[in-house]
Scaffold this motif. Structure first.
Motif, PDB file in Angstrom:
ATOM      1  N   SER A  30      54.951  29.592 -20.223  1.00  0.00           N
ATOM      2  CA  SER A  30      55.359  30.858 -19.471  1.00  0.00           C
ATOM      3  C   SER A  30      54.455  32.094 -20.213  1.00  0.00           C
ATOM      4  O   SER A  30      54.304  33.123 -19.419  1.00  0.00           O
ATOM      5  CB  SER A  30      56.596  31.109 -19.582  1.00  0.00           C
ATOM      6  N   GLN A  31      53.512  31.951 -20.920  1.00  0.00           N
ATOM      7  CA  GLN A  31      52.681  33.322 -21.474  1.00  0.00           C
ATOM      8  C   GLN A  31      51.508  32.757 -21.728  1.00  0.00           C
ATOM      9  O   GLN A  31      51.050  31.807 -22.242  1.00  0.00           O
ATOM     10  CB  GLN A  31      53.488  33.874 -22.528  1.00  0.00           C
ATOM     11  N   ARG A  54      46.268  39.501 -14.909  1.00  0.00           N
ATOM     12  CA  ARG A  54      47.630  39.645 -14.977  1.00  0.00           C
ATOM     13  C   ARG A  54      48.446  39.464 -13.556  1.00  0.00           C
ATOM     14  O   ARG A  54      49.328  38.830 -13.467  1.00  0.00           O
ATOM     15  CB  ARG A  54      47.932  41.278 -15.139  1.00  0.00           C
ATOM     16  N   ARG A  55      47.710  39.919 -12.282  1.00  0.00           N
ATOM     17  CA  ARG A  55      48.619  39.758 -11.081  1.00  0.00           C
ATOM     18  C   ARG A  55      48.657  38.092 -11.005  1.00  0.00           C
ATOM     19  O   ARG A  55      49.357  37.507 -10.384  1.00  0.00           O
ATOM     20  CB  ARG A  55      47.667  40.401 -10.047  1.00  0.00           C
ATOM     21  N   LEU A  58      51.205  36.698 -12.817  1.00  0.00           N
ATOM     22  CA  LEU A  58      52.670  36.843 -12.556  1.00  0.00           C
ATOM     23  C   LEU A  58      52.890  35.796 -11.043  1.00  0.00           C
ATOM     24  O   LEU A  58      53.901  35.623 -10.791  1.00  0.00           O
ATOM     25  CB  LEU A  58      52.739  38.342 -11.935  1.00  0.00           C
ATOM     26  N   TYR A  59      51.741  35.905 -10.225  1.00  0.00           N
ATOM     27  CA  TYR A  59      51.934  35.156  -9.046  1.00  0.00           C
ATOM     28  C   TYR A  59      52.347  33.473  -9.315  1.00  0.00           C
ATOM     29  O   TYR A  59      52.944  32.787  -8.749  1.00  0.00           O
ATOM     30  CB  TYR A  59      50.377  34.973  -8.294  1.00  0.00           C
ATOM     31  N   LYS A  62      53.929  33.288 -14.792  1.00  0.00           N
ATOM     32  CA  LYS A  62      53.618  33.664 -16.320  1.00  0.00           C
ATOM     33  C   LYS A  62      53.371  35.118 -16.572  1.00  0.00           C
ATOM     34  O   LYS A  62      53.234  35.794 -15.744  1.00  0.00           O
ATOM     35  CB  LYS A  62      52.317  32.803 -16.370  1.00  0.00           C
ATOM     36  N   GLN A  63      53.703  35.130 -17.838  1.00  0.00           N
ATOM     37  CA  GLN A  63      53.285  36.739 -18.311  1.00  0.00           C
ATOM     38  C   GLN A  63      51.873  36.657 -18.952  1.00  0.00           C
ATOM     39  O   GLN A  63      51.756  35.647 -19.577  1.00  0.00           O
ATOM     40  CB  GLN A  63      54.496  37.109 -19.259  1.00  0.00           C
TER      41      GLN A  63
END
Length: 91
Positions: A30-31, A54-55, A58-59, A62-63
């Motif tokens: 998840s990261q 990052r975008r 997140l899509y 995930k962080q």
């Protein structure tokens, strides 16, 4: 873990972003951690690449976290008001 190159300027941003996005798809968990330790020559394009990663993370649900961001890049992120979007990994 994704790794930034030593040089990330406007001229190299597109190619670097494509490689990072490919790597992002292969990341499990998840990261996603981005290692910035090698980064020594950069401009604001480095922030654009990190923000796009990052975008995309997140899509994918995930962080994104960073590691070893050079102080000048942190300062630049602060200048643009995006430092909280590029959070360092928890110690």
């Amino acid at each position: 873990m994704l790794v930034l190159p030593s040089t990330l300027t406007h001229a190299k941003a597109g190619a670097c972003l494509q490689l990072l996005l490919q790597g992002l798809k292969a990341e499990q968990g998840s990261q996603v951690l981005v290692d910035c330790a090698a980064l020594s020559v950069f401009d604001s394009s480095a922030l654009a690449v990190l923000l796009e990663c990052r975008r995309a993370a997140l899509y994918d649900g995930k962080q994104l976290a960073t590691r070893a961001m050079p102080q000048p890049l942190l300062d630049l992120a602060g200048l643009y008001g995006v430092q909280e979007l590029l959070a360092p990994a928890a110690a």
